[in-house]
Scaffold this motif. Structure first.
Motif, PDB file in Angstrom:
ATOM      1  N   UNK A   1      12.122  11.445   0.854  1.00 43.76           N
ATOM      2  CA  UNK A   1      11.312  11.457   2.202  1.00 43.76           C
ATOM      3  C   UNK A   1      12.256  11.105   3.342  1.00 43.76           C
ATOM      4  N   UNK A   2      12.359  12.110   4.438  1.00 42.71           N
ATOM      5  CA  UNK A   2      13.315  11.892   5.422  1.00 42.71           C
ATOM      6  C   UNK A   2      12.760  11.029   6.532  1.00 42.71           C
ATOM      7  N   UNK A  28       2.542   2.553  10.379  1.00 40.58           N
ATOM      8  CA  UNK A  28       1.207   2.382   9.693  1.00 40.58           C
ATOM      9  C   UNK A  28       1.084   1.222   8.991  1.00 40.58           C
ATOM     10  N   UNK A  30      -1.581  -1.207   7.188  1.00 33.81           N
ATOM     11  CA  UNK A  30      -2.800  -0.839   6.332  1.00 33.81           C
ATOM     12  C   UNK A  30      -3.161  -2.181   5.505  1.00 33.81           C
ATOM     13  N   UNK A  31      -4.161  -3.061   5.919  1.00 29.56           N
ATOM     14  CA  UNK A  31      -4.908  -4.179   5.445  1.00 29.56           C
ATOM     15  C   UNK A  31      -3.816  -4.997   5.043  1.00 29.56           C
ATOM     16  N   UNK A 123       4.056   0.967   6.820  1.00 31.22           N
ATOM     17  CA  UNK A 123       5.039   2.076   6.761  1.00 31.22           C
ATOM     18  C   UNK A 123       5.715   2.324   7.962  1.00 31.22           C
ATOM     19  N   UNK A 124       6.958   2.589   7.835  1.00 33.25           N
ATOM     20  CA  UNK A 124       7.716   2.820   9.121  1.00 33.25           C
ATOM     21  C   UNK A 124       8.466   4.038   9.039  1.00 33.25           C
ATOM     22  N   UNK A 125       8.610   4.735  10.291  1.00 33.28           N
ATOM     23  CA  UNK A 125       9.370   5.829  10.642  1.00 33.28           C
ATOM     24  C   UNK A 125      10.654   5.493  11.423  1.00 33.28           C
TER      25      UNK A 125
ATOM     26  N   UNK B   1     -10.013   2.834   8.726  1.00 30.44           N
ATOM     27  CA  UNK B   1      -9.037   3.469   8.111  1.00 30.44           C
ATOM     28  C   UNK B   1      -9.085   2.660   6.564  1.00 30.44           C
ATOM     29  N   UNK B   2      -9.177   3.405   5.600  1.00 30.55           N
ATOM     30  CA  UNK B   2      -9.165   2.985   4.104  1.00 30.55           C
ATOM     31  C   UNK B   2      -7.609   3.072   3.607  1.00 30.55           C
ATOM     32  N   UNK B   3      -7.317   2.409   2.682  1.00 32.17           N
ATOM     33  CA  UNK B   3      -5.969   2.444   2.206  1.00 32.17           C
ATOM     34  C   UNK B   3      -5.422   3.678   1.924  1.00 32.17           C
ATOM     35  N   UNK B   6      -4.700   5.545   5.070  1.00 26.51           N
ATOM     36  CA  UNK B   6      -3.347   5.014   5.619  1.00 26.51           C
ATOM     37  C   UNK B   6      -2.131   5.738   4.958  1.00 26.51           C
ATOM     38  N   UNK B   7      -2.200   5.746   3.496  1.00 24.87           N
ATOM     39  CA  UNK B   7      -1.126   6.285   2.669  1.00 24.87           C
ATOM     40  C   UNK B   7      -1.015   7.720   3.096  1.00 24.87           C
ATOM     41  N   UNK B   9      -1.753   9.410   5.617  1.00 25.07           N
ATOM     42  CA  UNK B   9      -1.345   9.605   7.244  1.00 25.07           C
ATOM     43  C   UNK B   9       0.442   9.108   7.040  1.00 25.07           C
ATOM     44  N   UNK B  10       0.745   8.195   6.410  1.00 22.30           N
ATOM     45  CA  UNK B  10       2.044   7.680   6.324  1.00 22.30           C
ATOM     46  C   UNK B  10       2.972   8.856   5.634  1.00 22.30           C
ATOM     47  N   UNK B  11       2.301   9.349   4.640  1.00 21.16           N
ATOM     48  CA  UNK B  11       3.231  10.540   3.945  1.00 21.16           C
ATOM     49  C   UNK B  11       3.225  11.536   4.690  1.00 21.16           C
ATOM     50  N   UNK B  13       3.676  11.948   7.877  1.00 18.89           N
ATOM     51  CA  UNK B  13       4.512  11.902   8.762  1.00 18.89           C
ATOM     52  C   UNK B  13       5.860  11.644   8.398  1.00 18.89           C
ATOM     53  N   UNK B  14       6.079  11.367   7.064  1.00 15.18           N
ATOM     54  CA  UNK B  14       7.417  10.971   6.360  1.00 15.18           C
ATOM     55  C   UNK B  14       7.692   9.473   6.531  1.00 15.18           C
ATOM     56  N   UNK B  15       6.669   8.667   6.772  1.00 12.62           N
ATOM     57  CA  UNK B  15       7.199   7.371   6.991  1.00 12.62           C
ATOM     58  C   UNK B  15       7.516   6.818   5.592  1.00 12.62           C
TER      59      UNK B  15
END
Lengths: 338, 293
Positions: A1-2, A28, A30-31, A123-125, B1-3, B6-7, B9-11, B13-15
């Motif tokens: 994952x880049x 991101x 999340x909860x 999650x961080x970019x 936004x459900x878990x 979120x997951x 979305x993050x995936x 954009x490669x977060x």
């Protein structure tokens, strides 16, 4: 994952750093839940956002007995951040407001990846860095050594730190003290050096924890200028400040935290007045947070109405016993009101 | 936004998720990338060790020397634990200095995570740097003492031989063993900080059972002589446990009366590799949780 590369045009659009079009998500959350375990805390008597509400004095004994069953040994659990969700995008500058102990700094550290979540996900970019005068260094050794430690911890190479060494020392303006142990510094000097070190590298995600309160007036101005530069270079910026003017000038979005919960998430001119009202209202009697009416760009949102109701059901003796603190903050806020 | 949203979305954009454990391979690579940070930290730490004194770094030598003198009085002269050892001064100082290094490194490393929470919550780096840097710092701080060992060996009539060249190698193996023990206990103490109270007690026990001031081999033989062959495993355990075999290994390099044995080196290196491997894996498995309040 880049890790996505820093797109050059993200901050080139507007040099003031304001009204930039938000780009792709960089953070991101999340909860997110964060629970502190406090050792040696003894019995319950804290106004930090714990989920077991404090009871009034007569119930103290009962309280103590029930507390005991919940706390193993001398450990108390403080639920500092509760179910917070949001998405931050490139180009956004996000201010976090809330009263003392509402979980702002904890949330910041979690966003910077420094405190692992107890629940939920972050999650961080790209690389996140915390810019704060409290960033700990080794106090027994000289400032010069600390520059090397801090710079390398920020991901710079030894050569890069050496290159920037003079710049850092000049910025901190501590003269020959640089060769003395940091424990011999005045608190202002230490804060200045730590600030100078932590701004030596530009991260993708910049997290600023009240860094502007360091040092004397002259240094504060210099620091504000430096933070502004960094903000323009970094992809996404988070900052905690108790000064609503700072937030209004520098942020494109505001998160309002209350007892670890996200009460409101929206534009500064929407959230700040509501927050000020709630804080000044609380100091007079009971606060009633206004609803989260913000127009969202598909952002997650915790509705203020439900959160506020839940809060108001609880009796919080600390608020009544010690009205000074909310009151003082409210004074600051009322000056900020237009 | 459900878990899940979120997951996704993050995936999309490669977060990268924070607070999750990296793979062992990428962790080791990350650790390697931070090697100069490790050295900087260690150097700073070792300098800080003896800073609050007028005599400063001189205490790095004085302290173990004074302690050796005390031990010599008690165990050499009063209790006579040096039976069967010709050069007891050399024997004692080598054992003591090496043991002091191991115990200090291990003790500091065990508390390195819990004691540096502020740093963990302020800066991002592979957390194994913390226990590793204190073990390295202690090694740097012990260098003067190790040099003194060579001087003492000369003064007590040891003649320099080729085996002396192995002295630094032996110290390095000891350091690796200490690092392994430190990594393991750092995670344990972080998980349940009460365990930190056990570390000094275990250290004390090791001090008296690892042959710091007596020969474990001689003592083991005595046991077997007295109680019969069924105690041979106990005697072997005494001789080949990590700390005891480490001390013996260092003695073999400098003391003429302790002959080089391949078993000593095999066991000492074996322990070093085993403990470091286990230590790294144990520590790495907890990486996601360090800094948690």
């Amino acid at each position: 994952m880049g890790v996505p590369e820093h797109s050059p045009d993200a901050h080139a659009q507007d040099p003031t750093g304001q009204q930039r079009e938000p780009g792709e998500p960089t953070v991101v959350v999340s909860h997110l839940d964060i629970i502190y375990r406090v050792f040696g805390a003894g019995r319950a008597r804290s106004n930090k956002g714990q989920d077991d509400g404090d009871n009034a004095e007569p119930a103290a004994l009962l309280n103590r007995l029930t507390q005991r069953s919940r706390n193993v040994g001398g450990v108390r659990r403080v639920h500092a951040v509760k179910d917070v969700s949001f998405v931050a995008r490139r180009g956004e500058s996000i201010g976090i407001v809330g009263r003392n102990g509402s979980g702002k700094s904890t949330l910041l550290r979690a966003v910077a990846g420094l405190i692992p979540p107890d629940g939920g996900e972050v999650w961080l970019g790209g690389r996140a860095a915390l810019l704060g005068v409290n960033a700990a260094l080794v106090s027994q050794v000289s400032g010069a050594r600390n520059v090397m430690i801090g710079g390398q911890a920020l991901g710079l190479t030894k050569a890069q730190v050496r290159e920037r060494f003079d710049e850092i020392v000049d910025f901190a303006d501590i003269g020959h003290f640089i060769d003395l142990p940091m424990s011999s510094y005045s608190s202002g000097m230490g804060a200045r050096l730590r600030f100078a070190i932590s701004t030596a590298a530009v991260p993708d995600i910049l997290v600023v924890d009240e860094a502007l309160s360091a040092g004397d007036a002259q240094f504060r101005a210099k620091a504000a200028e430096r933070v502004k530069q960094l903000r323009d270079q970094a992809g996404t910026v988070f900052m905690v400040s108790h000064n609503n003017n700072t937030i209004r000038q520098t942020c494109t979005r505001v998160l309002w935290l209350e007892q670890g919960q996200l009460v409101m998430d929206g534009e500064p001119n929407e959230v700040l007045p509501a927050y000020s009202r709630a804080v000044s209202g609380r100091s007079q009697g009971r606060a009633r947070a206004s609803g989260g009416r913000g127009r969202g760009r598909g952002r997650p949102r915790v509705h203020a109405s439900s959160a506020a109701k839940k809060r108001n059901r609880r009796v919080r003796p600390q608020d009544r016993r010690d009205g000074r603190q909310p009151g003082r903050e409210a004074d600051g806020e009322s000056q900020d009101e237009q | 936004m459900s878990r899940e949203e979120a997951r996704r979305l993050a995936k999309q954009y490669g977060l990268q998720q924070v607070g999750v454990r990296p793979t062992l391979g990428s962790y080791l690579k990350d650790l390697w990338r931070h090697k100069s940070f490790l050295l900087t930290m260690s150097a700073a730490d070792s300098v800080a060790r003896h800073q609050n004194n007028y005599l400063g770094q001189l205490w790095a030598v004085l302290n173990p020397l004074l302690l050796a003198f005390a031990y010599f009085l008690i165990f050499g002269l009063l209790l006579g634990t040096g039976r069967g050892v010709e050069n007891f001064v050399g024997f004692l100082t080598i054992g003591l200095f090496t043991f002091l290094y191991m115990s200090a490194g291990w003790n500091y490393a065990a508390k390195s995570l819990v004691g540096n929470v502020a740093m963990v919550r302020a800066l991002r780096f592979p957390r194994a740097i913390l226990p590793l840097s204190v073990v390295l710092a202690e090694l740097l701080a012990s260098m003067p003492a190790f040099l003194v060992l060579v001087v003492i060996a000369l003064l007590t009539g040891e003649r320099p031989q080729l085996s002396w060249l192995l002295f630094p190698v032996a110290i390095l193996i000891v350091a690796v063993t200490t690092a392994g023990m430190g990594l393991m206990s750092a995670r344990l103490v972080h998980g349940a900080r009460d365990l930190a109270n056990l570390v000094p007690i275990i250290t004390r026990m090791l001090r008296y059972t690892s042959g710091v001031f007596f020969s474990v081999a001689t003592y083991g033989d005595l046991l077997v002589e007295k109680y019969g062959q069924q105690l041979r495993p106990v005697a072997d355990a005494l001789v080949y446990q990590p700390v005891a075999v480490s001390l013996t290994m260092v003695r073999e390099t400098l003391l003429g009366e302790v002959p080089m044995r391949w078993e000593t080196w095999a066991f000492a290196s074996g322990w070093a590799v085993l403990l470091l491997t286990v230590g790294i894996v144990v520590f790495w498995r907890g990486e996601a949780g360090y800094g948690r309040a």
